[in-house]
Motif scaffolding. Structure first.
Motif, PDB file in Angstrom:
ATOM      1  N   VAL A 336       0.865  -1.175   0.000  1.00  0.00           N
ATOM      2  CA  VAL A 336       0.000   0.000   0.000  1.00  0.00           C
ATOM      3  C   VAL A 336       0.905   1.229   0.000  1.00  0.00           C
ATOM      4  N   TYR A 337       0.635   2.144  -0.931  1.00  0.00           N
ATOM      5  CA  TYR A 337       1.426   3.374  -1.041  1.00  0.00           C
ATOM      6  C   TYR A 337       0.497   4.567  -0.836  1.00  0.00           C
ATOM      7  N   TRP A 338       0.899   5.500   0.016  1.00  0.00           N
ATOM      8  CA  TRP A 338       0.189   6.768   0.170  1.00  0.00           C
ATOM      9  C   TRP A 338       1.099   7.884  -0.324  1.00  0.00           C
ATOM     10  N   ILE A 339       0.615   8.696  -1.246  1.00  0.00           N
ATOM     11  CA  ILE A 339       1.340   9.872  -1.714  1.00  0.00           C
ATOM     12  C   ILE A 339       0.499  11.092  -1.338  1.00  0.00           C
ATOM     13  N   VAL A 340       1.067  12.008  -0.564  1.00  0.00           N
ATOM     14  CA  VAL A 340       0.292  13.135  -0.033  1.00  0.00           C
ATOM     15  C   VAL A 340       0.806  14.451  -0.606  1.00  0.00           C
ATOM     16  N   PHE A 341      -0.108  15.192  -1.229  1.00  0.00           N
ATOM     17  CA  PHE A 341       0.183  16.533  -1.731  1.00  0.00           C
ATOM     18  C   PHE A 341      -0.440  17.566  -0.798  1.00  0.00           C
ATOM     19  N   GLU A 342      -0.362  18.825  -1.159  1.00  0.00           N
ATOM     20  CA  GLU A 342      -0.693  19.896  -0.222  1.00  0.00           C
ATOM     21  C   GLU A 342      -1.671  20.941  -0.778  1.00  0.00           C
ATOM     22  N   ASN A 343      -2.569  21.357   0.114  1.00  0.00           N
ATOM     23  CA  ASN A 343      -3.280  22.637   0.023  1.00  0.00           C
ATOM     24  C   ASN A 343      -3.992  22.926  -1.282  1.00  0.00           C
ATOM     25  N   ARG A 344      -4.664  21.938  -1.866  1.00  0.00           N
ATOM     26  CA  ARG A 344      -5.411  22.204  -3.091  1.00  0.00           C
ATOM     27  C   ARG A 344      -6.822  21.659  -2.949  1.00  0.00           C
ATOM     28  N   GLU A 345      -7.778  22.502  -3.247  1.00  0.00           N
ATOM     29  CA  GLU A 345      -9.174  22.103  -3.236  1.00  0.00           C
ATOM     30  C   GLU A 345      -9.450  21.174  -4.436  1.00  0.00           C
ATOM     31  N   TYR A 346     -10.434  20.313  -4.267  1.00  0.00           N
ATOM     32  CA  TYR A 346     -10.837  19.359  -5.312  1.00  0.00           C
ATOM     33  C   TYR A 346     -10.993  20.044  -6.664  1.00  0.00           C
ATOM     34  N   SER A 347     -11.669  21.208  -6.661  1.00  0.00           N
ATOM     35  CA  SER A 347     -11.978  21.900  -7.914  1.00  0.00           C
ATOM     36  C   SER A 347     -10.751  22.438  -8.621  1.00  0.00           C
ATOM     37  N   SER A 348      -9.635  22.594  -7.898  1.00  0.00           N
ATOM     38  CA  SER A 348      -8.417  23.091  -8.540  1.00  0.00           C
ATOM     39  C   SER A 348      -7.576  21.954  -9.115  1.00  0.00           C
ATOM     40  N   ILE A 349      -8.003  20.704  -8.889  1.00  0.00           N
ATOM     41  CA  ILE A 349      -7.272  19.535  -9.396  1.00  0.00           C
ATOM     42  C   ILE A 349      -8.094  18.787 -10.432  1.00  0.00           C
ATOM     43  N   VAL A 350      -9.310  18.390 -10.062  1.00  0.00           N
ATOM     44  CA  VAL A 350     -10.148  17.578 -10.954  1.00  0.00           C
ATOM     45  C   VAL A 350     -10.651  18.442 -12.102  1.00  0.00           C
ATOM     46  N   GLY A 351     -10.266  18.070 -13.306  1.00  0.00           N
ATOM     47  CA  GLY A 351     -10.642  18.836 -14.492  1.00  0.00           C
ATOM     48  C   GLY A 351      -9.722  19.987 -14.817  1.00  0.00           C
ATOM     49  N   SER A 352      -8.662  20.181 -14.020  1.00  0.00           N
ATOM     50  CA  SER A 352      -7.753  21.316 -14.244  1.00  0.00           C
ATOM     51  C   SER A 352      -6.807  21.055 -15.416  1.00  0.00           C
ATOM     52  N   SER A 353      -6.645  22.056 -16.248  1.00  0.00           N
ATOM     53  CA  SER A 353      -5.695  21.948 -17.361  1.00  0.00           C
ATOM     54  C   SER A 353      -4.254  21.963 -16.865  1.00  0.00           C
ATOM     55  N   GLN A 354      -4.055  22.375 -15.612  1.00  0.00           N
ATOM     56  CA  GLN A 354      -2.717  22.378 -15.028  1.00  0.00           C
ATOM     57  C   GLN A 354      -2.308  21.000 -14.511  1.00  0.00           C
ATOM     58  N   ALA A 355      -3.258  20.058 -14.498  1.00  0.00           N
ATOM     59  CA  ALA A 355      -2.969  18.716 -13.955  1.00  0.00           C
ATOM     60  C   ALA A 355      -3.385  17.640 -14.952  1.00  0.00           C
ATOM     61  N   PRO A 356      -2.846  17.646 -16.170  1.00  0.00           N
ATOM     62  CA  PRO A 356      -3.272  16.654 -17.166  1.00  0.00           C
ATOM     63  C   PRO A 356      -2.943  15.225 -16.766  1.00  0.00           C
ATOM     64  N   TYR A 357      -1.803  15.011 -16.110  1.00  0.00           N
ATOM     65  CA  TYR A 357      -1.436  13.647 -15.734  1.00  0.00           C
ATOM     66  C   TYR A 357      -2.345  13.128 -14.629  1.00  0.00           C
ATOM     67  N   ILE A 358      -2.596  13.946 -13.618  1.00  0.00           N
ATOM     68  CA  ILE A 358      -3.480  13.527 -12.529  1.00  0.00           C
ATOM     69  C   ILE A 358      -4.864  13.199 -13.071  1.00  0.00           C
ATOM     70  N   ASN A 359      -5.361  14.018 -14.009  1.00  0.00           N
ATOM     71  CA  ASN A 359      -6.679  13.748 -14.575  1.00  0.00           C
ATOM     72  C   ASN A 359      -6.689  12.512 -15.469  1.00  0.00           C
ATOM     73  N   SER A 360      -5.546  12.185 -16.060  1.00  0.00           N
ATOM     74  CA  SER A 360      -5.475  10.922 -16.811  1.00  0.00           C
ATOM     75  C   SER A 360      -5.551   9.729 -15.859  1.00  0.00           C
ATOM     76  N   LEU A 361      -5.003   9.887 -14.646  1.00  0.00           N
ATOM     77  CA  LEU A 361      -5.116   8.828 -13.638  1.00  0.00           C
ATOM     78  C   LEU A 361      -6.565   8.663 -13.191  1.00  0.00           C
ATOM     79  N   ILE A 362      -7.275   9.784 -13.037  1.00  0.00           N
ATOM     80  CA  ILE A 362      -8.680   9.733 -12.635  1.00  0.00           C
ATOM     81  C   ILE A 362      -9.490   8.978 -13.681  1.00  0.00           C
ATOM     82  N   ALA A 363      -9.197   9.229 -14.963  1.00  0.00           N
ATOM     83  CA  ALA A 363      -9.927   8.549 -16.039  1.00  0.00           C
ATOM     84  C   ALA A 363      -9.587   7.070 -16.104  1.00  0.00           C
TER      85      ALA A 363
END
Length: 591
Positions: A336-363
């Motif tokens: 089990v791996y936990w990777i923890v990032f900081e201080n970002r609301e859901y809306s600034s990550i999910v669907g954000s053009s600044q996070a294309p790789y993270i959104n590819s993981l969501i898909a």
């Protein structure tokens, strides 16, 4: 005159209609039900299938097809919610469902798929009978040893249907059902398999779960079901060596073998947002609508509050109930791996053009859509994640805690852990921060103690070899331990850096795990310590689960928080629940 002349026609018309209505009466119930389904289904292609027969308390697999890509909702039995589903990108799902024990023999039960708003999407019927489930099933021995070869048999499969068999999600062999729907194939138990309860599943060639069963893997002598020396030959219960085929069709996209947590009304899990009374999450202790973990003062100074065990020990983080409340039966993950990032609301990550790789993981994998942090600023969330309580902490100070914690639990269970803190100086460093350095991938940046919960527990920081389990990121090894806690530096974790910095870090780092042999039968959780709002106490944050066999685009719509993440790991490994994890709900995704 004209009025009285007009009266007879209506009487004559109604008398002509009456026989028609009488003829329709026997069909009324079925016709109305069929009409209601046709009218209510939002996607005309949506359909669900289940076995024709099931017995009270039996476990079946319900399948859906023709749903919207990634569509989520609940399955109901006669109107009561009994499971959740998340359709794949192709619009199908396969989930376990337990027939209520109150179902009466001879009655007809209705299984329906409803969307998150409760609107009907599709429905099917089954007959409650004493004989049990008429559905595909697997039969496996009760026990096996690592490296041994067993025989796995299937029955009631579609004639000539091909597929493959897995153990804990790892593909082992293929099968083709005969004309009578059965097969029997040798199955090699991997030598590196986890000791304990493991899961053997049959899937078709489109990766849809067909049937599943459990097996106990151990290193001791395998007990046979033939009662050893004493009883008479007629006493030997030979057939019972192939256990409970009816226990096979219990599961689905991995996680559940016991009733899903939604046996209670639908997708609203327990009070995971509200920590136990003794653990005050102090949501208002921080300035209201900002990422209260501000980059400046606490990141560099030496230990400002002295290294004391100041927080009152009242918030209980003790291991709680001996028996787990009803919930998921999660895979016995190897890592089990936990990777923890900081201080970002859901809306600034999910669907954000600044996070294309993270959104590819969501898909590609799974997302918890209603996940919240428990507090502000950073440190209380890291402590909550690893002890089930904020331990009364409401700032980013330096604390030495004697509280029971996840790292101790893992070692006690015979497993191993590592904490990879980017920029960590090593040598059991106990300072509040260190200078920015280049450490592995991404941009250079400083290490801060407030993001390193392991060092805050005196059972670890007290010296000795346990402290060496904390290291920097350059030495990262995905196979080094069963549990690996990973925190980037202040730039790469998006605290001082941008969303794009964090996205680029993850793009370079995550393949070290997913491309490794250790990734099989493992899970990576990517989450954030807090958001920028006060929703749930610490903000609405994105939390992603990555496994080798995740149904693409899966979502978990339940209300989860950091205690849920702790609960998920503890439930998967059979650990007792720490503090508020006892009342949290494990994250329900098709692992």
């Amino acid at each position: 005159m004209s009025t009285s002349a007009a009266a007879p026609p209506p009487r004559r018309e109604s008398s002509r209609r009456l026989p028609v209505l009488l003829r329709l009466a026997p069909l009324a119930v079925g016709a109305i039900l069929a009409l209601s389904v046709a009218v209510t289904v939002t996607a005309t292609t949506a359909r669900v299938t289940a076995p024709q027969h099931a017995s009270p308390g039996s476990r079946i697999v319900v399948r859906g097809a023709g749903f919207g890509a990634g569509q989520t909702g609940k399955l109901t039995y006669d109107g009561a919610a009994v499971a959740r589903f998340a359709a794949s990108s192709s619009g199908w799902f396969s989930v376990p469902l337990i027939i209520p024990t109150s179902a009466a023999i001879g009655s007809t039960g209705r299984i329906s798929a409803k969307d998150v708003a409760g609107d009907l999407l599709a429905t099917t019927m089954l007959q409650i009978a004493q004989t049990g489930v008429s559905q595909e099933s697997l039969s496996v021995p009760t026990q096996a040893q690592p490296g041994s070869t067993i025989t796995v048999s299937g029955s009631q499969f579609a004639a000539g249907s091909p597929g493959y068999l897995t153990i804990n999600g790892l593909k082992v062999t293929t099968f083709v059902a005969s004309l009578d729907g059965s097969f029997s194939v040798p199955f090699a138990i991997p030598t590196a398999i986890d000791i304990g309860t493991d899961r053997i599943s049959a899937r078709d060639n489109s990766d849809l779960l067909i049937a599943t069963s459990l097996i106990e893997v151990n290193t001791g002598p395998i007990a046979t079901d033939t009662p050893a020396p004493t009883p008479s030959p007629t006493d030997t219960p030979a057939p019972t060596d192939t256990p409970m085929p009816t226990d096979a069709p219990t599961d689905s996209p991995a996680p559940t073998d016991t009733p899903p947590p939604t046996d209670s009304p639908t997708d609203t899990p327990s009070a995971t947002d509200t920590p136990a009374p003794t653990d005050t999450p102090v949501p208002t202790d921080a300035p209201t609508d900002q990422p209260t973990d501000s980059p400046a003062p606490t990141d560099s100074p030496a230990p400002t509050p002295p290294a004391t065990d100041t927080p009152a020990p009242t918030p209980i983080a003790t291991a709680q109930p001996t028996a787990s409340p009803p919930g998921l039966t999660l895979p016995n993950f190897s890592h089990v791996y936990w990777i923890v990032f900081e201080n970002r609301e859901y809306s600034s990550i999910v669907g954000s053009s600044q996070a294309p790789y993270i959104n590819s993981l969501i898909a590609r994998y799974g997302l918890a859509t209603d996940f919240t942090a428990v507090s502000h600023p950073s440190e209380p969330n890291y402590i909550a994640l690893t002890s089930g309580s904020t331990q009364g902490i409401a700032d980013d100070g330096v604390y030495n805690l004697s509280a029971p914690n996840l790292f101790d639990q893992i070692e006690t269970s015979g497993r191993t852990w590592r904490a990879y803190m980017q920029g960590y100086p090593g040598g059991c460093f106990a300072g509040a921060s260190s200078a920015a350095v280049v450490d592995g991938i991404g941009k250079s940046g400083p290490y801060v103690r407030k993001h390193d919960p392991a060092i805050s527990y005196t059972s670890i920081s007290g010296g000795g070899s346990r402290c060496s389990n904390i290291s920097n990121l350059a030495g990262f090894d995905p196979g080094a331990a069963n549990f690996e806690f990973i925190v980037p530096n202040l730039v790469n974790d998006m605290h001082d850096g941008t969303v794009a910095d964090g996205d680029n870090f993850l793009r370079s780092f995550l393949p070290q795990i997913t491309a490794s042999a250790a990734f099989a039968n493992s899970v990576v959780f990517i989450t954030f310590d807090e958001g920028t709002s006060n929703v749930g106490g610490g903000g609405h944050v994105a939390t992603i689960a990555v496994t080798a066999h995740m149904t693409p685009g899966s979502t978990a719509a339940g209300a989860y928080n950091h205690y849920s993440l702790l609960r998920t790991l503890e439930e998967a490994w059979g650990l007792r629940y720490l503090g508020n994890a006892a009342s949290a709900t494990a994250i329900d995704l098709p692992y």
